[in-house]
Design a protein around this motif. Structure first.
Motif, mmCIF file in Angstrom:
data_model
loop_
_atom_site.group_PDB
_atom_site.id
_atom_site.type_symbol
_atom_site.label_atom_id
_atom_site.label_comp_id
_atom_site.label_asym_id
_atom_site.label_seq_id
_atom_site.Cartn_x
_atom_site.Cartn_y
_atom_site.Cartn_z
ATOM 1 N N GLU A 4 0.798 -1.170 -0.073
ATOM 2 C CA GLU A 4 0.012 -0.038 -0.005
ATOM 3 C C GLU A 4 0.881 1.342 -0.012
ATOM 4 O O GLU A 4 0.527 2.372 -0.287
ATOM 5 C CB GLU A 4 -0.800 0.089 1.143
ATOM 6 N N ARG A 128 -22.511 18.236 0.485
ATOM 7 C CA ARG A 128 -21.441 17.889 1.132
ATOM 8 C C ARG A 128 -19.988 18.431 0.247
ATOM 9 O O ARG A 128 -20.269 18.685 -0.890
ATOM 10 C CB ARG A 128 -21.030 16.276 0.948
ATOM 11 N N TYR A 130 -16.417 18.741 -1.556
ATOM 12 C CA TYR A 130 -15.606 18.088 -2.466
ATOM 13 C C TYR A 130 -13.929 18.554 -2.512
ATOM 14 O O TYR A 130 -13.862 19.898 -2.741
ATOM 15 C CB TYR A 130 -16.064 18.179 -3.716
ATOM 16 N N ASP A 132 -14.530 15.074 -0.218
ATOM 17 C CA ASP A 132 -15.320 14.869 0.999
ATOM 18 C C ASP A 132 -14.335 13.900 1.914
ATOM 19 O O ASP A 132 -14.375 12.754 1.915
ATOM 20 C CB ASP A 132 -16.541 14.256 0.842
ATOM 21 N N PRO A 133 -13.905 14.558 2.922
ATOM 22 C CA PRO A 133 -12.954 13.771 3.909
ATOM 23 C C PRO A 133 -13.784 12.657 4.586
ATOM 24 O O PRO A 133 -13.086 11.609 5.270
ATOM 25 C CB PRO A 133 -12.471 14.702 5.225
ATOM 26 N N ASP A 134 -14.926 12.726 4.773
ATOM 27 C CA ASP A 134 -15.805 11.596 5.180
ATOM 28 C C ASP A 134 -16.510 10.696 4.279
ATOM 29 O O ASP A 134 -17.085 9.653 4.883
ATOM 30 C CB ASP A 134 -16.989 12.273 6.391
ATOM 31 N N ASP A 135 -16.072 10.771 3.163
ATOM 32 C CA ASP A 135 -16.782 9.922 2.264
ATOM 33 C C ASP A 135 -15.708 8.793 1.650
ATOM 34 O O ASP A 135 -14.620 9.571 1.132
ATOM 35 C CB ASP A 135 -17.430 10.746 1.093
ATOM 36 N N GLN A 136 -15.548 7.684 1.979
ATOM 37 C CA GLN A 136 -14.585 6.892 1.304
ATOM 38 C C GLN A 136 -15.052 6.182 -0.073
ATOM 39 O O GLN A 136 -14.006 5.296 -0.672
ATOM 40 C CB GLN A 136 -14.439 5.786 2.479
ATOM 41 N N VAL A 137 -16.063 6.398 -0.660
ATOM 42 C CA VAL A 137 -16.440 5.801 -1.950
ATOM 43 C C VAL A 137 -15.992 6.772 -2.917
ATOM 44 O O VAL A 137 -16.036 7.772 -3.083
ATOM 45 C CB VAL A 137 -18.123 5.965 -2.106
ATOM 46 N N GLU A 138 -15.336 6.045 -3.931
ATOM 47 C CA GLU A 138 -14.779 6.703 -4.864
ATOM 48 C C GLU A 138 -15.569 6.830 -6.090
ATOM 49 O O GLU A 138 -16.269 6.099 -6.717
ATOM 50 C CB GLU A 138 -13.426 6.054 -5.820
ATOM 51 N N ASP A 139 -15.943 8.220 -6.457
ATOM 52 C CA ASP A 139 -17.206 8.587 -7.246
ATOM 53 C C ASP A 139 -17.052 10.072 -7.958
ATOM 54 O O ASP A 139 -16.574 10.754 -7.242
ATOM 55 C CB ASP A 139 -18.502 8.832 -6.408
ATOM 56 N N HIS A 152 -22.768 13.921 -7.506
ATOM 57 C CA HIS A 152 -22.284 12.551 -7.494
ATOM 58 C C HIS A 152 -22.800 11.533 -8.381
ATOM 59 O O HIS A 152 -24.070 11.670 -8.544
ATOM 60 C CB HIS A 152 -22.234 11.957 -5.898
#
Length: 374
Positions: A4, A128, A130, A132-139, A152
């Motif tokens: 990683e 939200r 952009y 977004d530190p709280d969004d882990q979804v790649e979109d 999104h």
């Protein structure tokens, strides 16, 4: 070192080049030296909002590219990409403690400017930030061509089609506010998204007319228009052909779809009342703006920061920098070839070590004293 923590330098370079190209396409179409205010409500330009000067809870305001550099350097800025028909607010009544350095003589307000929650750093129906530190979804985020908000992909209510970068999108909210757009969507919109949504909801599929079918519907109106003094309405002809898709979700449109819209007097009035006359203008698109920016950049090579810096040096200094750059490029190439030959991935530590070695060699050359050519 765990996998990683490794990074492919090729990936880094490609990503950097892609980001640089995207930024260049947006910024090259706007003036980076002069405030755009004297031009009035600019057809399309790169815009920023300053969270330092106009934070959330205050009045929304936008500043042009030049003012973001000259008047708001070091401030917390929100990049708004591009907006249409906007006049620079920098230094007007909304900025209580800041005066525009480039054009201080401005009206208190620009009454025709349109603002949204984007000007406070939030986007989409989820409001939200952009990134977004709280969004882990790649979109990916896609801009609606009507309201110009960014949404999104997963919040569009439809499947994002392939080749989306060459297509325009109108969000579901804007479609519903302007119901006549659904009629155009039946015949002009990209087909895949709507069909797949119907399959997922379990509803029966309805065939969407292809281009030939659409022409068959429009052609009678075209023939009548040659016989009548007042051109017939293409939209009215399409409305008589029935509904072919669900009235839900965002709609994607192919390139040149705007040229298919009806421009009769009635339709022009309808678009004007909805503040959407720009849909009849194919040069309004972001793609057209970016193409103009790329052309401007090609015509103005003098804006290259490296070339500007070299122009300010004498001939000897220019040659020293050019030789130094070429030496480093050769050494970096040799360094990377060793990793390629061994099939290894370049890590951040490897890159750091390379530049530390470069710095060490530079110090040794300096400590060795001047070298004179005889």
């Amino acid at each position: 070192m765990c996998e990683e923590q490794t990074v492919s330098l090729v990936d880094v370079v490609e990503e950097d080049e892609e980001l640089e190209e995207e930024a260049s396409a947006v910024l090259a179409g706007s003036d980076s030296d002069h405030c755009s205010y004297p031009q009035g409500y600019v057809k399309r330009q790169a815009l920023y909002a300053c969270n330092t000067c106009t934070p959330k809870g205050g009045e929304a305001a936008g500043v042009c590219l030049a003012c973001s550099y000259k008047c708001h350097e070091g401030h917390d800025l929100f990049e708004l990409y591009t907006k249409r028909n906007f006049r620079c607010d920098c230094g007007n009544r909304k900025f209580t403690e800041l005066q525009c350095k480039l054009n201080p003589d401005k009206d208190e307000l620009n009454s025709l400017n349109k603002y949204s929650h984007n000007f406070f750093g939030v986007y989409c129906t989820c409001s939200r930030p952009y990134p977004d530190p709280d969004d882990q979804v790649e979109d990916e985020m896609i801009q609606c061509v009507v309201c110009e908000d960014w949404l999104h992909g997963r919040h569009l209510g439809c499947v994002v089609p392939d080749g989306v970068e060459l297509q325009e999108m109108i969000c579901e909210s804007c479609m519903n506010k302007n119901d006549f757009l659904w009629t155009y969507a039946d015949h002009l919109a990209v087909q895949g998204a709507a069909v797949q949504v119907k399959e997922e909801t379990g509803e029966s599929n309805v065939d969407v007319p292809d281009k030939q079918q659409m022409d068959d519907v429009i052609e009678p109106s075209s023939k009548r228009s040659r016989e009548e003094a007042e051109p017939s309405c293409r939209l009215k002809g399409l409305q008589g052909s029935g509904q072919n898709r669900l009235r839900s979700g965002a709609v994607f449109w192919p390139s040149a779809w705007r040229s298919e819209l009806c421009s009769c007097n009635t339709c022009q009035e309808r678009l004007s009342e909805a503040n959407m006359s720009f849909l009849l203008d194919e040069t309004d698109t972001v793609l057209a703006y970016e193409k103009r920016g790329k052309k401007n950049e090609q015509k103005q090579p003098g804006h290259d920061p490296l070339m500007l810096a070299l122009d300010n040096l004498d001939r000897v200094q220019q040659l020293e920098i050019i030789h130094g750059y070429n030496d480093m490029k050769t050494e970096l190439k040799d360094f990377l070839q060793r990793f390629a030959a061994e099939g290894k991935v370049v890590t951040p530590d490897d890159i750091r070590q390379f530049f530390e070695q470069q710095q060490s060699r530079k110090r040794r050359r300096v400590d060795g004293g001047p070298y004179y050519c005889t």
